[in-house]
Design a protein around this motif. Structure first.
Motif, short mmCIF file in Angstrom:
data_model
loop_
_atom_site.label_atom_id
_atom_site.label_comp_id
_atom_site.label_asym_id
_atom_site.label_seq_id
_atom_site.Cartn_x
_atom_site.Cartn_y
_atom_site.Cartn_z
N ARG A 14 3.48 9.86 2.69
CA ARG A 14 3.11 8.67 1.92
C ARG A 14 2.76 9.15 0.51
O ARG A 14 1.79 9.88 0.32
CB ARG A 14 1.92 7.96 2.58
N ILE A 54 2.65 2.60 -2.57
CA ILE A 54 2.90 3.79 -1.75
C ILE A 54 4.35 3.80 -1.24
O ILE A 54 4.82 2.82 -0.65
CB ILE A 54 1.94 3.85 -0.55
N THR A 56 7.07 5.57 1.31
CA THR A 56 7.15 6.35 2.55
C THR A 56 8.52 6.99 2.68
O THR A 56 9.54 6.33 2.51
CB THR A 56 6.91 5.45 3.79
#
Length: 283
Positions: A14, A54, A56
């Motif tokens: 992340r 964020i 991923t």
């Protein structure tokens, strides 16, 4: 940067990248560089937390660079996170969509399935792995799909067989399928395309050839689609699966395997020596 292990040799990262996340869409990719001397590695987007900025990505250890990245500690930084790159997956109201992911091709199917669902499609997702212990993103895809179906090669979970085994069951049961999109190993994508070819089901595949700059300048990621040369980085990564020359792509992807193995073995041997020295110092 935060990270945790999903299964053997596979880690989820992340990464705080608010400007990138604000512009990124399902189906695109990024290029990561661990440090200033590091290799530039393309990685599919496995999730976009827009509220917190964020990104991923999921990294499987297959060579020196991916092993070095997976050895990073929580709180460390990547030198570069470049993106979003590539053309987003085509999202419209197709009707009944089947999203298929295999191995580390499962995470990038997650934002695609969610986008198709948000567009009003009926989404069935099929994910597969060699065994139950290697299956990832089950919870995420359960939420992003109307129905999640699972296959394992050894029958330890879900249907015993491959993702195409499940796809054939749906087709044999007479389910109307308007579109299929597939992300995963090349042999798996080729098998899916061969399954949907005769019934002429629209099928997209996300290609992952050798890539260097990611902007169309080097030509390393060229693939043949519909008899024409395309660059996966700028013309894709999604293409009409029925037009992809998988034989050529498979040969090109094997060109550097020998050298990749040598580099990986040397890195692991060096890492092992460092671990042994650390153990001695700690005693």
């Amino acid at each position: 940067m935060d990270k945790y292990q999903l299964c053997e040799k596979v880690h989820l990262f992340r990464i705080e990248a608010p400007h990138l996340v604000a512009k990124a869409k399902a189906g695109q990719f990024v290029i990561l560089r661990k440090d200033e001397m590091g290799e530039r590695v393309p990685m599919s987007i496995g999730g976009l937390d827009r509220n917190n900025g964020i990104l991923t990505v999921v990294i499987q250890e297959v060579g020196k660079t991916s092993a070095a990245m997976n050895a990073m500690k929580k709180g460390e930084f990547f030198a570069d996170v470049v993106g979003p790159l590539g053309i987003p997956s085509h999202v419209e109201k197709f009707g009944r969509c089947v999203c298929i992911g295999g191995g580390v091709g499962i995470p990038p199917i997650y934002p695609i399935a969610q986008a198709l669902k948000d567009a009003g499609n009926d989404v069935t997702t099929i994910i597969g792995a060699r065994t139950k212990d290697l299956l990832i993103f089950e919870k995420e895809l359960t939420e992003a799909s109307h129905r999640l179906l699972i296959s394992t090669d050894d029958g330890s979970y879900g249907t015993h067989g491959f993702v195409t085994t499940v796809l054939k069951i749906l087709m044999d049961d007479g389910e109307k399928i308007d579109m299929v999109i597939c992300v995963g190993p090349v042999p798996m994508m080729k098998a899916v395309v061969n399954t949907t070819r005769e019934p002429k089901i629209k099928t997209f595949v996300s290609l992952n050839p050798v890539m260097v700059d990611g902007t169309g300048m080097c030509g390393a990621c060229r693939v043949t689609v519909g008899g024409k040369t395309k660059f996966a980085c700028v013309d894709g990564p999604d293409f009409d699966g029925h037009e992809v020359d998988f034989e050529e792509m498979t040969k090109r992807m094997k060109m550097y395997q020998k050298y990749e193995k040598i580099s990986y073995d040397q890195f692991k041997a060096h890492q092992c020596r460092l671990d042994q020295q650390a153990d001695k110092l700690s005693k």
